[in-house]
Structures are given as structure tokens and as C-alpha cells.
Design an enzyme around this catalytic site. Sequence first.
Site, PDB file in Angstrom:
ATOM      1  CG  ASN A   9      -1.761   1.230   1.328  1.00 57.28           C
ATOM      2  OD1 ASN A   9      -1.834   2.009   0.378  1.00 57.28           O
ATOM      3  ND2 ASN A   9      -2.409   1.416   2.460  1.00 57.28           N
ATOM      4  CD1 TRP A  10       3.716   0.911  -2.616  1.00 52.73           C
ATOM      5  CD2 TRP A  10       4.090   2.076  -4.489  1.00 52.73           C
ATOM      6  NE1 TRP A  10       4.625   0.207  -3.369  1.00 52.73           N
ATOM      7  CE2 TRP A  10       4.870   0.900  -4.530  1.00 52.73           C
ATOM      8  CE3 TRP A  10       4.160   2.963  -5.563  1.00 52.73           C
ATOM      9  CZ2 TRP A  10       5.713   0.595  -5.597  1.00 52.73           C
ATOM     10  CZ3 TRP A  10       4.991   2.664  -6.626  1.00 52.73           C
ATOM     11  CH2 TRP A  10       5.768   1.485  -6.637  1.00 52.73           C
ATOM     12  CE  LYS A  11      -0.196   3.412   4.499  1.00 48.42           C
ATOM     13  NZ  LYS A  11      -0.376   3.581   5.929  1.00 48.42           N
ATOM     14  CG  HIS A  94      -6.077   1.816   4.400  1.00 51.53           C
ATOM     15  ND1 HIS A  94      -5.734   2.769   5.315  1.00 51.53           N
ATOM     16  CD2 HIS A  94      -5.054   0.936   4.365  1.00 51.53           C
ATOM     17  CE1 HIS A  94      -4.541   2.485   5.813  1.00 51.53           C
ATOM     18  NE2 HIS A  94      -4.101   1.372   5.249  1.00 51.53           N
ATOM     19  CD  GLU A  96      -3.423   5.459   6.180  1.00 55.97           C
ATOM     20  OE1 GLU A  96      -3.283   5.510   4.951  1.00 55.97           O
ATOM     21  OE2 GLU A  96      -2.556   4.949   6.929  1.00 55.97           O
ATOM     22  CD  GLU A 166      -4.211  -2.737   6.639  1.00 52.17           C
ATOM     23  OE1 GLU A 166      -3.045  -2.944   6.291  1.00 52.17           O
ATOM     24  OE2 GLU A 166      -4.837  -1.711   6.332  1.00 52.17           O
ATOM     25  N   GLY A 172       1.410   1.871  10.726  1.00 55.27           N
ATOM     26  CA  GLY A 172       2.366   2.969  10.670  1.00 55.27           C
ATOM     27  C   GLY A 172       2.915   3.355  12.032  1.00 55.27           C
ATOM     28  CB  SER A 212       4.117  -2.194  12.148  1.00 53.56           C
ATOM     29  OG  SER A 212       3.643  -0.868  12.330  1.00 53.56           O
ATOM     30  N   GLY A 233       2.446  -1.335   4.347  1.00 54.83           N
ATOM     31  CA  GLY A 233       2.540   0.093   4.088  1.00 54.83           C
ATOM     32  C   GLY A 233       3.991   0.524   3.957  1.00 54.83           C
ATOM     33  N   GLY A 234       4.551   1.060   5.037  1.00 53.51           N
ATOM     34  CA  GLY A 234       5.894   1.642   5.012  1.00 53.51           C
ATOM     35  C   GLY A 234       6.945   0.772   4.344  1.00 53.51           C
TER      36      GLY A 234
HETATM   37  C1  PEP Z   1      -1.226  -0.009   5.802  1.00 57.12           C
HETATM   38  O1  PEP Z   1      -1.318   1.202   5.713  1.00 57.12           O
HETATM   39  O2  PEP Z   1      -2.049  -0.731   5.208  1.00 57.12           O
HETATM   40  C2  PEP Z   1      -0.164  -0.552   6.623  1.00 57.12           C
HETATM   41  C3  PEP Z   1      -0.253  -1.802   7.002  1.00 57.12           C
HETATM   42  O3  PEP Z   1       0.863   0.298   6.943  1.00 57.12           O
HETATM   43  P1  PEP Z   1       2.216  -0.078   7.754  1.00 57.12           P
HETATM   44  O4  PEP Z   1       2.736  -1.374   7.168  1.00 57.12           O
HETATM   45  O5  PEP Z   1       3.124   1.056   7.494  1.00 57.12           O
HETATM   46  O6  PEP Z   1       1.830  -0.245   9.171  1.00 57.12           O
END
Ligand code: PEP
Length: 249
Positions: A9-11, A94, A96, A166, A172, A212, A233-234
Site C-alpha cells: 500500500n503505497w498510499k 482502509h 485512513e 489491519e 504505521g 507494521s 505500508g511503510g
Molecule cells: C497499511 O497502511 O495498510 C499498513 C499496514 O501500513 P504499515 O505497514 O506502514 O503499518
Amino acid sequence: MRKQIVAGNWKMNNGLSQTQSLITDLRNQTKTSDAEVMISPSFTNLWSAFDTLRKDDIEVIAQNMHFAEDGAYTGEVSAGMLKSIGIKTVILGHSERREYFNETDELLAKKVDAALAKGMRVIFCFGEELADRKAGNEEAVVGSQIKNALFHLGAADFQNIVLAYEPVWAIGTGETASPEQAQDMHAFIRKTLADTYGNDVADAVSILYGGSVKPANAEEIFSKPDVDGGLIGGASLKAEDFFAIVNAF
Ligand code: PEP
């Protein structure tokens, strides 16, 4: 056999040249697992990413879409538009989107319907907040998120649904659900599916964990029987880390 999936997920990260150089880095990685690999650039870079990767084993997917076919929805993108450039999978729900754009279960149900009507696959995200977990309400919250947005669907629709648990407190934040917490929730999710749709449907749906996930913890999380992959994500913004996670299977 359920599909193993690792989706990035590049956001709202990466302009065109950064997107292209990250894709070049990704193409230079070696995949040693059978997991399906997906990345989700922003809307402006979807076509160029799709075009570059059309012969590669990396699917380009979208982060969001509107429920309407077309019309007066300034700034929005429809399932038909995504399909028209070759995109076949979309992330919906998601946290967010839920938090910053007020996306409710009812709205998400409409988005899910619109994506499925176009023959798209949906990665449907949900998860409890920290206060829910502290109060011991995580299963009630997750159960209602799934039921409200998905349980109007027919059993066959679940062939095109991937679930992504999630926990909001782990996204994050660097804080991960323990492998046991992830497994317990994934087993609960699968049972919730089985109670309504039967074991065949429940056993066939891939349930991803997100929050994470890093190269250092992916293997242990993915070793759990009901964890079928990850939404990342990250760590998906660095090709080496992302493929270390892909290869953790
Ligand atoms: C996400 O935003 O879907 C996510 C899992 O982010 P991160 O891996 O950075 O926690």
C-alpha cells in the site's frame, strides 16, 4: 489451497519518477515464494506502472474508487475507469479512508458492489482501534465491520474478495499485533465467514494481516495457519524490504 498475497500500500507517496525508479528496483528483486505480489501506486501513476509491469509477475492495483459508474463526482475515479487501464484489483475500506474521509460500512458496501459488478477483485480492509482492543471489543468491532459491508453478498462473490485485517493501532506505528493476536483474529474472521457462508467459502478466502509488517517479523506472522499474507505500508516503499517480506513465505 488459499492464495498467499503480499500487497504494497503505497498510499500518497511517490511522484512519477520515484514510482518508476521503485518499480525498476522491484523488477531487480528475486522472488523465491509463491505469493502473489501487488503494488498500489497513486492514481496519477497507475497507468505508467501498469504499462511497465504488464509482463511482470507484479500486479498493479488501486487504493480506492468511487461507487458510481460515472457522473458529477468531482475528483473521483470509478471502477470502469480503473478497468479501462487494466486494473483488476482495488483496496477498499482502509482505516485512513475510514478516518479521514468518513467512509462508513454502508458506503463501503456500495463500493464493494460497484467493484464486483465490474468483475474486479477487492482487498477489503477493516480493524479495531486501540480503545476497542483495550475494552476487549475487538471481535465485536471487526465482526460488525465485515458483516455490515460484505454480508449482503452471495457466496460466489467471495471468490473476488480478499480480507485484510489491519488493527488501526498497528498501522504505521511500528507496533505490530503479535503473531498470536493476528492468528486469533484471523481464526475469528474465518469462523464468522463460515457461520454464514459455510466452510468451503471460509476456507477459500485469503485473509491478510496489515500493521507494521517488516522483514524482521514477516516470517513469524505468515507462519500462522490463518494468515495468508500481508498488506504492507511503510516497508513496501523499499524494494528490498518488500521482497524480503514477499519471500518470507
Ligand atoms: C497499511 O497502511 O495498510 C499498513 C499496514 O501500513 P504499515 O505497514 O506502514 O503499518
